[in-house]
Design an enzyme around this catalytic site. Sequence first.
Site, PDB file in Angstrom:
ATOM      1  N   SER A 132       0.839  -1.197   0.000  1.00  0.00           N
ATOM      2  CA  SER A 132       0.000   0.000   0.000  1.00  0.00           C
ATOM      3  C   SER A 132       0.874   1.247   0.000  1.00  0.00           C
ATOM      4  O   SER A 132       2.002   1.229   0.524  1.00  0.00           O
ATOM      5  CB  SER A 132      -0.907   0.023   1.237  1.00  0.00           C
ATOM      6  OG  SER A 132      -0.144   0.216   2.413  1.00  0.00           O
ATOM      7  N   PRO A 133       0.390   2.349  -0.559  1.00  0.00           N
ATOM      8  CA  PRO A 133       1.121   3.612  -0.468  1.00  0.00           C
ATOM      9  C   PRO A 133       1.394   4.021   0.977  1.00  0.00           C
ATOM     10  O   PRO A 133       2.442   4.581   1.274  1.00  0.00           O
ATOM     11  CB  PRO A 133       0.187   4.603  -1.172  1.00  0.00           C
ATOM     12  CG  PRO A 133      -0.559   3.769  -2.153  1.00  0.00           C
ATOM     13  CD  PRO A 133      -0.794   2.458  -1.446  1.00  0.00           C
ATOM     14  N   TYR A 134       0.448   3.747   1.876  1.00  0.00           N
ATOM     15  CA  TYR A 134       0.628   4.059   3.307  1.00  0.00           C
ATOM     16  C   TYR A 134       1.858   3.340   3.857  1.00  0.00           C
ATOM     17  O   TYR A 134       2.726   3.954   4.497  1.00  0.00           O
ATOM     18  CB  TYR A 134      -0.626   3.647   4.072  1.00  0.00           C
ATOM     19  CG  TYR A 134      -0.534   3.797   5.571  1.00  0.00           C
ATOM     20  CD1 TYR A 134      -0.774   5.027   6.177  1.00  0.00           C
ATOM     21  CD2 TYR A 134      -0.245   2.709   6.382  1.00  0.00           C
ATOM     22  CE1 TYR A 134      -0.698   5.174   7.561  1.00  0.00           C
ATOM     23  CE2 TYR A 134      -0.173   2.836   7.765  1.00  0.00           C
ATOM     24  CZ  TYR A 134      -0.407   4.065   8.342  1.00  0.00           C
ATOM     25  OH  TYR A 134      -0.324   4.202   9.709  1.00  0.00           O
ATOM     26  N   GLY A 135       1.948   2.028   3.619  1.00  0.00           N
ATOM     27  CA  GLY A 135       3.094   1.263   4.102  1.00  0.00           C
ATOM     28  C   GLY A 135       4.386   1.687   3.440  1.00  0.00           C
ATOM     29  O   GLY A 135       5.441   1.748   4.073  1.00  0.00           O
ATOM     30  N   LYS A 138       5.579   4.894   5.126  1.00  0.00           N
ATOM     31  CA  LYS A 138       6.151   4.603   6.445  1.00  0.00           C
ATOM     32  C   LYS A 138       7.573   4.060   6.313  1.00  0.00           C
ATOM     33  O   LYS A 138       8.485   4.455   7.053  1.00  0.00           O
ATOM     34  CB  LYS A 138       5.281   3.590   7.187  1.00  0.00           C
ATOM     35  CG  LYS A 138       3.936   4.116   7.643  1.00  0.00           C
ATOM     36  CD  LYS A 138       4.083   5.100   8.785  1.00  0.00           C
ATOM     37  CE  LYS A 138       2.749   5.484   9.372  1.00  0.00           C
ATOM     38  NZ  LYS A 138       2.857   6.524  10.424  1.00  0.00           N
TER      39      LYS A 138
END
Length: 312
Positions: A132-135, A138
Amino acid sequence: MIGVFGGSGFIGRNLVDCLNEEQRSFRVFSRRKVVGLHAETKIIDFEQPESYREYLKGLETVILLVSASVPSTFANDIASEVERNVLPYSRFLRAARSTGIRHIVYVSSGGAVYGQPIAPIITEEHPTNPISPYGCAKLMIEEMIRTMSTEGGWTYTILRASNPIGRYQSSEKGQGLVARALDAAVSNTALDIWGDGTSLRDYIDVRDLCDVIARSLTAEVVKNEIYNVGSGSVYSINEIVEICSSVSRTEIKKNYISQKSFLVKDVKLSIDKAMRDLNWKPKFDVWSSIESEFTHTIALIPGYSAGRTSVV
């Protein structure tokens, strides 16, 4: 002096309580003031460190909790993640190089950075392959902190936290399953569940997470290390919703929708390293954590009475 960046958020407010209990000397940096936050607070725009550069010179340790997103916020938009999360952190780290900051604690993600598990239990040595872009964001921030540590002259501790739950969590900001489930209970609305509800997750009481953050401030063994932080147990989404129903004494209506491609199916973190190095273990179980969150939630609703609908 300790600087807590993002101290007015869910984790930050709990961390303020923890640091006050331990009588630590700290200062909160936030976009906004929060009523009842018992801490000296400086209002800043995290994305513009030049505007608060002088404040950085008085800090020795910083705890970085700032995030402009949750896992689903920019689910299919890596550009937004980079613009709203990665670039602000890069500017902050650049500004931190010529200050007195000597240690950085960054709270990352215990599931999103790893991607789909290749082993039943995920240790810190598990490959990082975010889906995911979120991961991805991070992980990029983790790598910037590590890469710039030599030039910046700081050590670091990266905490890959599972799903924190507890007091001050808000469903309005999309902060997790428990907050959304309890909101559905008190508002008598349906809870959207991605997939069939069998996905397994680790849920940690935010007080246990804050305990780890506090311990990482002083223990020499945690410098330049990465730690998984969780409860050591996993629950399916359906199980968590049932606990929320029992705690709220309200049957939560469930609306199952298509599984999102950016979500990892099952995540079980190994927390052995944190327990060993920090002489730490979780104190709170999931039931008591959800009770704490529910008590806080209904305290904000005048005249609310639980148990309008029996659980079946």
